[in-house]
Enzyme design. Structure first.
Site, PDB file in Angstrom:
ATOM      1  N   ASP A  58      42.083  31.116 -30.682  1.00  0.00           N
ATOM      2  CA  ASP A  58      42.570  31.608 -29.386  1.00  0.00           C
ATOM      3  C   ASP A  58      43.633  32.655 -29.681  1.00  0.00           C
ATOM      4  OD1 ASP A  58      43.804  32.129 -26.998  1.00  0.00           O
ATOM      5  OD2 ASP A  58      44.026  30.033 -26.410  1.00  0.00           O
ATOM      6  N   ASN A  85      38.754  44.023 -29.143  1.00  0.00           N
ATOM      7  CA  ASN A  85      37.755  44.010 -28.060  1.00  0.00           C
ATOM      8  C   ASN A  85      37.958  42.854 -27.076  1.00  0.00           C
ATOM      9  OD1 ASN A  85      34.880  44.368 -26.845  1.00  0.00           O
ATOM     10  ND2 ASN A  85      34.894  42.289 -27.668  1.00  0.00           N
ATOM     11  N   TYR A 149      44.271  43.918 -14.044  1.00  0.00           N
ATOM     12  CA  TYR A 149      43.320  44.220 -15.115  1.00  0.00           C
ATOM     13  C   TYR A 149      43.385  45.719 -15.419  1.00  0.00           C
ATOM     14  CZ  TYR A 149      38.899  45.120 -17.510  1.00  0.00           C
ATOM     15  OH  TYR A 149      37.942  45.533 -18.404  1.00  0.00           O
ATOM     16  N   ALA A 151      45.772  47.769 -14.800  1.00  0.00           N
ATOM     17  CA  ALA A 151      47.087  48.101 -15.378  1.00  0.00           C
ATOM     18  C   ALA A 151      47.151  47.693 -16.850  1.00  0.00           C
ATOM     19  CB  ALA A 151      48.191  47.403 -14.582  1.00  0.00           C
ATOM     20  N   LYS A 153      44.689  47.622 -18.946  1.00  0.00           N
ATOM     21  CA  LYS A 153      43.893  48.566 -19.742  1.00  0.00           C
ATOM     22  C   LYS A 153      44.593  49.931 -19.818  1.00  0.00           C
ATOM     23  CE  LYS A 153      40.464  45.853 -20.873  1.00  0.00           C
ATOM     24  NZ  LYS A 153      40.282  45.426 -22.271  1.00  0.00           N
TER      25      LYS A 153
HETATM   26  N1  NAP Z   1      31.463  44.425 -19.463  1.00  0.00           N
HETATM   27  C1  NAP Z   1      32.089  45.362 -18.797  1.00  0.00           C
HETATM   28  O1  NAP Z   1      31.631  45.784 -17.742  1.00  0.00           O
HETATM   29  C2  NAP Z   1      33.335  45.973 -19.348  1.00  0.00           C
HETATM   30  C3  NAP Z   1      33.752  47.202 -18.827  1.00  0.00           C
HETATM   31  C4  NAP Z   1      34.903  47.771 -19.313  1.00  0.00           C
HETATM   32  C5  NAP Z   1      35.624  47.156 -20.309  1.00  0.00           C
HETATM   33  N2  NAP Z   1      35.201  45.973 -20.807  1.00  0.00           N
HETATM   34  C6  NAP Z   1      36.020  45.352 -21.868  1.00  0.00           C
HETATM   35  O2  NAP Z   1      35.193  45.085 -22.971  1.00  0.00           O
HETATM   36  C7  NAP Z   1      35.743  44.012 -23.730  1.00  0.00           C
HETATM   37  C8  NAP Z   1      34.637  43.012 -24.035  1.00  0.00           C
HETATM   38  O3  NAP Z   1      34.221  42.397 -22.823  1.00  0.00           O
HETATM   39  P1  NAP Z   1      32.728  41.990 -22.488  1.00  0.00           P
HETATM   40  O4  NAP Z   1      32.329  42.761 -21.308  1.00  0.00           O
HETATM   41  O5  NAP Z   1      31.888  42.032 -23.687  1.00  0.00           O
HETATM   42  O6  NAP Z   1      32.992  40.502 -21.932  1.00  0.00           O
HETATM   43  P2  NAP Z   1      32.721  39.066 -22.507  1.00  0.00           P
HETATM   44  O7  NAP Z   1      31.274  38.895 -22.782  1.00  0.00           O
HETATM   45  O8  NAP Z   1      33.386  38.140 -21.537  1.00  0.00           O
HETATM   46  O9  NAP Z   1      33.502  39.085 -23.903  1.00  0.00           O
HETATM   47  C9  NAP Z   1      34.876  38.814 -24.044  1.00  0.00           C
HETATM   48  C10 NAP Z   1      35.061  38.030 -25.322  1.00  0.00           C
HETATM   49  O10 NAP Z   1      36.459  37.784 -25.528  1.00  0.00           O
HETATM   50  C11 NAP Z   1      36.612  36.478 -26.037  1.00  0.00           C
HETATM   51  N3  NAP Z   1      37.915  35.934 -25.638  1.00  0.00           N
HETATM   52  C12 NAP Z   1      38.360  35.753 -24.374  1.00  0.00           C
HETATM   53  N4  NAP Z   1      39.573  35.190 -24.395  1.00  0.00           N
HETATM   54  C13 NAP Z   1      39.890  35.018 -25.701  1.00  0.00           C
HETATM   55  C14 NAP Z   1      41.007  34.457 -26.368  1.00  0.00           C
HETATM   56  N5  NAP Z   1      42.057  33.962 -25.696  1.00  0.00           N
HETATM   57  N6  NAP Z   1      41.005  34.434 -27.716  1.00  0.00           N
HETATM   58  C15 NAP Z   1      39.944  34.906 -28.411  1.00  0.00           C
HETATM   59  N7  NAP Z   1      38.861  35.456 -27.833  1.00  0.00           N
HETATM   60  C16 NAP Z   1      38.838  35.488 -26.494  1.00  0.00           C
HETATM   61  C17 NAP Z   1      35.476  35.670 -25.412  1.00  0.00           C
HETATM   62  O11 NAP Z   1      35.037  34.623 -26.253  1.00  0.00           O
HETATM   63  P3  NAP Z   1      35.561  33.116 -26.092  1.00  0.00           P
HETATM   64  O12 NAP Z   1      35.446  32.774 -24.636  1.00  0.00           O
HETATM   65  O13 NAP Z   1      34.644  32.325 -26.979  1.00  0.00           O
HETATM   66  O14 NAP Z   1      36.963  33.128 -26.587  1.00  0.00           O
HETATM   67  C18 NAP Z   1      34.361  36.680 -25.276  1.00  0.00           C
HETATM   68  O15 NAP Z   1      33.437  36.614 -26.350  1.00  0.00           O
HETATM   69  C19 NAP Z   1      36.897  43.446 -22.896  1.00  0.00           C
HETATM   70  O16 NAP Z   1      38.124  43.949 -23.385  1.00  0.00           O
HETATM   71  C20 NAP Z   1      36.621  44.000 -21.511  1.00  0.00           C
HETATM   72  O17 NAP Z   1      37.791  44.129 -20.739  1.00  0.00           O
HETATM   73  C21 NAP Z   1      34.081  45.359 -20.347  1.00  0.00           C
END
Ligand code: NAP
Length: 248
Positions: A58, A85, A149, A151, A153
């Site tokens: 975590d 990420n 969120y 803010a 980023k």
């Molecule tokens: N998908 C979109 O539309 C989008 C758009 C713009 C930006 N983003 C950004 O892209 C990045 C990846 O997001 P994603 O879309 O791929 O979403 P996601 O599938 O929810 O991936 C986020 C990952 O972060 C891990 N995580 C969350 N809290 C954590 C913690 N406390 N410690 C360690 N790991 C943690 C989660 O795994 P666990 O739950 O197993 O910890 C999960 O695998 C994020 O920064 C998000 O803000 C996403």
């Protein structure tokens, strides 16, 4: 791209963009440490990719950053790339905003990447490596209903530019990728009910000029490109990959 012999840490590697990025780095020959809380999800990422090792943690827990960096350097003796990420969004209109809610968003999206960058820095200095921060198109666009969120980023993008200048003399590059709406577990992880997730996805796809949401691999490829040592003169930049959403 050939990153044979390079060592990469990817946080949030158990799903979505992080899983795709970990696998994309592995395909270039890099050794990858995938970090996240769910060990089973990380194991699924690594299945069939011998270059990926997993480190369940975590990132908001005390000592997590040092543990991640020690796991990578202890195993492979170096660290070339840190991909910050892991991140999460939270629906939180101003009327419902709480201190706990703000802290949770900033702890994961701003504090954790900062502490990881600090822990990685001595190693990145030795390898003249780089940091890739995963922001969002909402790091530079307003997001009503999830302002904190956006803010968080925006903060990550400003950290990217400031660190790029701060670390340039040591040869460490720092860039950010700002994806638009991409298929992942993010909306479900934000606690949205499935019907609401489907409605939002349709709405987002309709607003994106290329007519659809992105696939994680389409974002992950650019994470690898920003990190690639061949991008040797690129630092302090925020690259938006969002099917043209930013232009609207
Ligand atoms: N998908 C979109 O539309 C989008 C758009 C713009 C930006 N983003 C950004 O892209 C990045 C990846 O997001 P994603 O879309 O791929 O979403 P996601 O599938 O929810 O991936 C986020 C990952 O972060 C891990 N995580 C969350 N809290 C954590 C913690 N406390 N410690 C360690 N790991 C943690 C989660 O795994 P666990 O739950 O197993 O910890 C999960 O695998 C994020 O920064 C998000 O803000 C996403």
């Amino acid at each position: 791209m050939d990153l044979t012999g390079r060592v990469v840490v990817v946080t949030g590697a158990g799903s979505g963009i992080g899983r795709a990025a970990a696998r994309a780095f592995a395909v270039t020959g890099a050794r990858v440490l995938g970090v996240g809380r769910r060990e089973d999800a990380l194991d699924e990422t690594a299945a069939g990719f011998p270059g990926i090792a997993v480190h369940p943690a975590d990132l908001c827990a005390p000592g997590a950053a040092a543990g991640v960096v020690e796991a990578a350097t202890g195993r492979w003796g170096r660290l070339d790339v840190l991909v910050n990420n892991a991140g999460a969004t939270r629906v939180m209109p101003l009327a419902d905003t709480t201190g706990e809610g703000i802290s949770a968003v900033f702890d994961l999206n701003v504090v954790a990447p900062s502490l990881l960058a600090r822990a990685a820095l001595p190693h990145l200095g030795r390898t003249r490596g780089s940091i890739v921060n995963v922001s969002s198109t909402y790091g530079h666009r307003p997001l009503p209903g999830a302002a904190h969120y956006a803010a968080s980023k925006a903060a990550l993008e400003q950290l990217t530019r400031s660190w790029a200048l701060e670390l340039a003399a040591g040869g460490v590059r720092v860039n950010a990728l700002a994806p638009g709406p991409t298929e992942s577990e993010a909306l479900a992880a934000a606690g949205m009910p499935p019907a609401e997730v489907e409605r939002l996805k349709r709405e987002e796809a309709a607003r994106i000029p290329l007519g659809r949401r992105g696939e994680p691999g389409e974002v992950a490829d650019w994470v690898v490109r920003l990190a690639d040592p061949a991008a040797s003169w690129l630092t302090g930049q925020v690259l938006t990959v969002d099917g043209g959403l930013e232009l609207t």
